[in-house]
Design an enzyme around this catalytic site. Structure first.
Site, PDB file in Angstrom:
ATOM      1  CG  LEU A 106      19.905   0.903 -16.448  1.00 41.85           C
ATOM      2  CD1 LEU A 106      19.461   1.223 -17.872  1.00 41.85           C
ATOM      3  CD2 LEU A 106      18.712   0.496 -15.587  1.00 41.85           C
ATOM      4  N   PRO A 107      22.333  -2.548 -14.833  1.00 37.02           N
ATOM      5  CG  PRO A 107      21.141  -4.231 -13.732  1.00 37.02           C
ATOM      6  CD  PRO A 107      20.961  -2.925 -14.434  1.00 37.02           C
ATOM      7  CB  THR A 167      30.199  -1.568 -16.848  1.00 39.13           C
ATOM      8  OG1 THR A 167      30.717  -0.625 -15.914  1.00 39.13           O
ATOM      9  CG2 THR A 167      31.355  -2.218 -17.603  1.00 39.13           C
ATOM     10  CE  LYS A 213      34.061  -0.404 -14.965  1.00 36.42           C
ATOM     11  NZ  LYS A 213      34.565  -0.114 -13.640  1.00 36.42           N
ATOM     12  CE  LYS A 261      28.618  -5.684 -16.352  1.00 39.46           C
ATOM     13  NZ  LYS A 261      27.982  -4.434 -15.987  1.00 39.46           N
TER      14      LYS A 261
HETATM   15  P1  NAD Z   1      22.681  -2.662  -9.158  1.00 44.28           P
HETATM   16  O1  NAD Z   1      22.167  -3.974  -9.640  1.00 44.28           O
HETATM   17  O2  NAD Z   1      22.823  -2.416  -7.702  1.00 44.28           O
HETATM   18  O3  NAD Z   1      21.752  -1.479  -9.752  1.00 44.28           O
HETATM   19  C1  NAD Z   1      21.110  -1.522 -10.990  1.00 44.28           C
HETATM   20  C2  NAD Z   1      19.711  -0.944 -10.819  1.00 44.28           C
HETATM   21  O4  NAD Z   1      19.049  -0.925 -12.081  1.00 44.28           O
HETATM   22  C3  NAD Z   1      18.823  -1.794  -9.879  1.00 44.28           C
HETATM   23  O5  NAD Z   1      18.294  -0.976  -8.852  1.00 44.28           O
HETATM   24  C4  NAD Z   1      17.735  -2.333 -10.797  1.00 44.28           C
HETATM   25  O6  NAD Z   1      16.493  -2.497 -10.158  1.00 44.28           O
HETATM   26  C5  NAD Z   1      17.688  -1.255 -11.864  1.00 44.28           C
HETATM   27  N1  NAD Z   1      17.090  -1.695 -13.125  1.00 44.28           N
HETATM   28  C6  NAD Z   1      17.323  -2.830 -13.822  1.00 44.28           C
HETATM   29  N2  NAD Z   1      16.575  -2.880 -14.926  1.00 44.28           N
HETATM   30  C7  NAD Z   1      15.832  -1.736 -14.935  1.00 44.28           C
HETATM   31  C8  NAD Z   1      14.853  -1.200 -15.809  1.00 44.28           C
HETATM   32  N3  NAD Z   1      14.486  -1.842 -16.912  1.00 44.28           N
HETATM   33  N4  NAD Z   1      14.291  -0.015 -15.511  1.00 44.28           N
HETATM   34  C9  NAD Z   1      14.666   0.656 -14.391  1.00 44.28           C
HETATM   35  N5  NAD Z   1      15.593   0.203 -13.508  1.00 44.28           N
HETATM   36  C10 NAD Z   1      16.156  -0.973 -13.780  1.00 44.28           C
HETATM   37  O7  NAD Z   1      24.072  -2.450  -9.916  1.00 44.28           O
HETATM   38  P2  NAD Z   1      25.233  -1.406  -9.506  1.00 44.28           P
HETATM   39  O8  NAD Z   1      26.189  -2.056  -8.567  1.00 44.28           O
HETATM   40  O9  NAD Z   1      24.614  -0.099  -9.157  1.00 44.28           O
HETATM   41  O10 NAD Z   1      25.994  -1.286 -10.922  1.00 44.28           O
HETATM   42  C11 NAD Z   1      25.441  -0.554 -12.000  1.00 44.28           C
HETATM   43  C12 NAD Z   1      26.450  -0.534 -13.139  1.00 44.28           C
HETATM   44  O11 NAD Z   1      27.666   0.065 -12.693  1.00 44.28           O
HETATM   45  C13 NAD Z   1      26.833  -1.937 -13.649  1.00 44.28           C
HETATM   46  O12 NAD Z   1      26.965  -1.886 -15.044  1.00 44.28           O
HETATM   47  C14 NAD Z   1      28.165  -2.209 -12.965  1.00 44.28           C
HETATM   48  O13 NAD Z   1      28.984  -3.088 -13.713  1.00 44.28           O
HETATM   49  C15 NAD Z   1      28.762  -0.806 -12.912  1.00 44.28           C
HETATM   50  N6  NAD Z   1      29.748  -0.600 -11.836  1.00 44.28           N
HETATM   51  C16 NAD Z   1      29.495  -1.062 -10.583  1.00 44.28           C
HETATM   52  C17 NAD Z   1      30.441  -0.859  -9.593  1.00 44.28           C
HETATM   53  C18 NAD Z   1      30.207  -1.365  -8.183  1.00 44.28           C
HETATM   54  O14 NAD Z   1      31.159  -1.339  -7.383  1.00 44.28           O
HETATM   55  N7  NAD Z   1      28.987  -1.772  -7.834  1.00 44.28           N
HETATM   56  C19 NAD Z   1      31.632  -0.160  -9.873  1.00 44.28           C
HETATM   57  C20 NAD Z   1      31.828   0.343 -11.147  1.00 44.28           C
HETATM   58  C21 NAD Z   1      30.865   0.110 -12.134  1.00 44.28           C
END
Ligand code: NAD
Length: 296
Positions: free
Chosen positions: A64-65, A95, A170, A245
């Site tokens: 999740l975000p 994260t 992290k 973030k």
């Molecule tokens: P993203 O926003 O693409 O995905 C998050 C998903 O969670 C979305 O599809 C959203 O609709 C869903 N969501 C939100 N609230 C919800 C709820 N209440 N119920 C169900 N689903 C819900 O984000 P991401 O890029 O996939 O990143 C996810 C996590 O991983 C974050 O914490 C980010 O910091 C971490 N991260 C991301 C990366 C990257 O390169 N994108 C790398 C390492 C870590």
């Protein structure tokens, strides 16, 4: 295993696909229906709510975000903790701040649900290729239980200690990365402005004491490294807003720990300005645009 997966975004989508490819049965849920449909097309069973997603599963993975989303998905009447069967292994790969990770795990333990925090590095490319690094916090036996599942999505599985320590690893790594990227941007922009060829300068840095990952693998100056986001208009990669973030998480954790993090606070403000200037969606190495006169 029967697995419930919540959060099928940029990272969660391909991670869920890799669990399916490894032969697991996955129930998938996201608040964005199109993301669920994409998972269903790859073999997942559609879940209509968090409660429906965790019904009858042996493990739950969430991606999740940030912290408020993790709280809302796990805690409360409609949450994972209220609906998962006792003994279900909970794995949160989002994260988030270490304190939230510890509080949620505490609530989970009270209902007989073992939990690990398992944030990742490796980005969307690592998520697609199942080569992520997982930084795992939690009891040794829970880490061992999570290993086979994590191995379907990643290559390096590191036990960081007690619950919340995965998040500690992290956010402290990303604090160092942000400061390193800003230092590299500052040096590269100044050297170029003073008349040096950026490629020649980068070559010198990379065999000298200024060398770091941001200079030799992910150089922010356009054209220095053909495969870096800087050479494709800062598209793809790791978004500046995600870095912002993570800097917020690190400086807030530092506040609660009573540790001054002056360089991180400056980095946070620089990324805040970068985002306010409209660059939040670009790769985080685009921070060099704050130093270059005009966008290249
Ligand atoms: P993203 O926003 O693409 O995905 C998050 C998903 O969670 C979305 O599809 C959203 O609709 C869903 N969501 C939100 N609230 C919800 C709820 N209440 N119920 C169900 N689903 C819900 O984000 P991401 O890029 O996939 O990143 C996810 C996590 O991983 C974050 O914490 C980010 O910091 C971490 N991260 C991301 C990366 C990257 O390169 N994108 C790398 C390492 C870590």
């Amino acid at each position: 295993m029967k697995i419930g997966f919540v959060g099928l975004g940029h990272m969660g989508g391909p991670m869920c696909a890799n669990l399916l490819a490894a032969g697991h049965a996955v129930r998938a849920f996201d608040i964005v229906p199109a993301n669920v449909e994409r998972a269903v097309a790859r073999g997942a069973v559609k879940a209509t709510s968090v409660a429906d997603c965790v019904a009858g599963v042996e493990a739950v993975v969430t991606m999740l975000p940030s912290s408020p989303h993790v709280r809302s998905v796990y805690i409360g009447e409609a949450g994972v903790i209220a609906h998962a069967r006792a003994g279900t292994l909970l794995v949160d790969s989002s994260t988030i701040d270490p304190l939230t990770a510890r509080e949620v795990a505490f609530d989970a333990a009270a209902r007989g649900l073992p939990m690990v925090d398992a944030p990742v590095s490796g980005g969307t490319a690592g998520a697609e290729a199942a080569t992520l690094t997982f930084m795992v916090g939690g009891a040794e036996r829970d880490f061992e239980a999570a290993k086979p599942l994590l191995a379907c999505m990643g290559r390096n599985l590191v036990h960081c200690g007690a619950i919340g320590n995965g998040q500690v690893a992290k956010i402290c790594n990303n604090l160092m990365l942000a400061i390193g990227m800003i230092a590299t941007s500052e040096g590269m922009a100044l050297a170029a402005k003073l008349g040096m060829d950026p490629k020649v300068f980068a070559g010198i840095v990379n065999t000298s004491s200024g060398r770091c990952w941001s200079s030799d693998t992910y150089n922010p100056y356009p054209g220095v490294l053909g495969n870096a986001p800087a050479s494709r208009g800062y598209s793809g990669g790791f978004g500046a807003d995600l870095m912002l973030k993570d800097l917020g998480l690190a400086t807030e954790a530092a506040r609660t720990a009573g540790v001054p993090v002056l360089a991180a606070a400056l980095a946070q403000q620089l990324y805040q300005k970068h985002s306010a200037d409209g660059h939040g969606g670009k790769d985080f190495s685009s921070i060099i645009l704050q130093y270059l006169k005009a966008a290249p």
